[in-house]
Design an enzyme around this catalytic site. Structure first.
Site, PDB file in Angstrom:
ATOM      1  N   ASP A 163       3.362  20.859  -5.429  1.00 52.15           N
ATOM      2  CA  ASP A 163       2.063  20.474  -4.824  1.00 52.15           C
ATOM      3  C   ASP A 163       1.654  19.435  -5.441  1.00 52.15           C
ATOM      4  O   ASP A 163       1.948  19.288  -6.727  1.00 52.15           O
ATOM      5  CB  ASP A 163       1.110  21.687  -5.062  1.00 52.15           C
ATOM      6  CG  ASP A 163       1.370  23.018  -4.334  1.00 52.15           C
ATOM      7  OD1 ASP A 163       2.086  22.874  -3.301  1.00 52.15           O
ATOM      8  OD2 ASP A 163       0.961  23.941  -4.786  1.00 52.15           O
ATOM      9  N   LYS A 164       0.810  18.568  -4.851  1.00 53.40           N
ATOM     10  CA  LYS A 164       0.350  17.483  -5.463  1.00 53.40           C
ATOM     11  C   LYS A 164      -0.198  17.394  -6.982  1.00 53.40           C
ATOM     12  O   LYS A 164       0.230  16.595  -7.955  1.00 53.40           O
ATOM     13  CB  LYS A 164      -0.972  16.992  -4.745  1.00 53.40           C
ATOM     14  CG  LYS A 164      -1.534  15.520  -5.173  1.00 53.40           C
ATOM     15  CD  LYS A 164      -2.825  15.273  -4.514  1.00 53.40           C
ATOM     16  CE  LYS A 164      -3.668  14.156  -5.099  1.00 53.40           C
ATOM     17  NZ  LYS A 164      -4.745  13.571  -4.184  1.00 53.40           N
TER      18      LYS A 164
END
Length: 338
Positions: A163-164
């Site tokens: 995830d970012k």
């Protein structure tokens, strides 16, 4: 993306022109008469039949941007029906999506590199793959700039994602053969991935526990994932092992071991047992201990090298923000062995 779309993406245009701006010299305007064989077709299908060298998704993007006219009038409705004798005008320009796969200078950590693989130590905040809202400045763009070999591999060799706002280790393939081998190894659960997380709440129950609960799209919020009923076919099997490393009464420091790789798996499973990750607002967490992004770090990666057949492993220390959070956590956590 079709080859022709990729050629268009190489045009030196930047993003789509602003409304009212005159077409640049790189634009290509096609005038397309509607024949009897297209009579009654949806506009997007009529376009696809008229210019089959372009993908329908690309043509729909142009439609939605106002670059298609029907008898001289701009039309953005893909479902509009066309009639024999109509004249369609299509202005071909690069879209953000078609320009996404281009080399850009992007900072990311490298834990290991050889002729076949690259192990990245991704910083928090870096998006892995271009997507709406992040069509540039991603890890993929950085990989294309780092080594031209990634231009020849689907998705620049990315075989799994973080995830970012999750930091840590991930492996990237430099050739199609190695990419296929790594995808098979991940599917066969032969790639070991361990994470460290800081979660809300004092840990309850045994120090080691397994959550085996299917994950799918949250039916109440399509932007989230959730534990779902597998019988409904809305989700996929998901299993995560958790081990408490330390607890100070308000928060818990936990090792997480993935057995599957579902979207947001650790975040969803932790929230499902009442321990949302610190600062993970999507799944019920809140900023604490100085953390403003979800407190999750991919700390260990291990697998058999797909070419040399050697067993290899890498470890990445906690990034500074999680180190500082650990220091605020209390003596019990500071002395815990990760």
């Amino acid at each position: 993306m079709k080859q022709t779309d990729a050629i268009i993406s190489a045009a030196p245009l930047g993003l789509l022109a602003e409304e009212g701006e005159e077409p640049g010299p790189e634009s290509d305007i096609r005038v397309l008469p509607v024949g009897t064989e297209q009579h009654g077709e949806r506009l997007d299908k009529a376009l696809a039949l008229s210019v089959p060298e372009f993908s329908r998704s690309y043509l729909q993007q142009l439609l939605e941007t106002g670059l298609v006219t029907v008898n001289g009038k701009v039309c953005t409705k893909v479902s509009q029906k066309v009639k024999a004798g109509d004249t369609l005008s299509l202005e071909l320009r690069p879209t953000p999506q078609s320009q996404a796969f281009k080399p850009e200078a992007v900072d990311f950590g490298i834990a290991y590199e050889d002729a076949h693989i690259l192990v990245v130590n991704k910083p928090a905040g870096l998006v892995v793959h271009p997507a709406p809202g992040n069509w540039s400045g991603t890890l993929l763009n950085g990989l294309l700039a780092h080594d031209p070999c990634f231009l020849l591999v689907p998705r620049a060799g990315i075989v799994h994602r973080l995830d970012k706002d999750t930091s840590g280790l991930m492996v990237v393939a430099k050739t199609r053969e190695v990419m296929d081998a790594l995808v098979k190894a991940i599917a066969a659960r032969e790639v070991s991935r361990q994470y460290l997380a800081i979660a809300h709440g004092a840990w309850s129950g045994p120090r080691q526990r397994t959550v085996d609960a299917p994950i799918g799209r949250d039916p109440r919020n399509r932007l989230r994932m959730a534990v779902v009923d597998l019988a409904s076919q809305a989700g996929k099997t998901a299993r995560t092992d958790f081990e408490l490393l330390a607890c100070d009464g308000a928060s818990s420091f936990v090792r997480c071991i993935l057995h599957t790789g579902r979207t947001h798996q650790i975040r969803v499973h932790m929230a499902s047992i009442g321990h949302a990750l610190v600062a993970d607002g999507v799944y019920g967490g809140a900023p604490a201990l100085g953390m403003t992004r979800q407190a999750l770090h991919a700390t260990r990666l291990a697998f058999v090298h797909p070419v040399s057949a050697k067993s290899m492993q890498w470890e990445a220390d906690l990034p500074q923000d999680m180190q500082q959070a650990r220091a605020l956590f209390g003596p019990a956590l500071q002395s815990a062995r990760a």
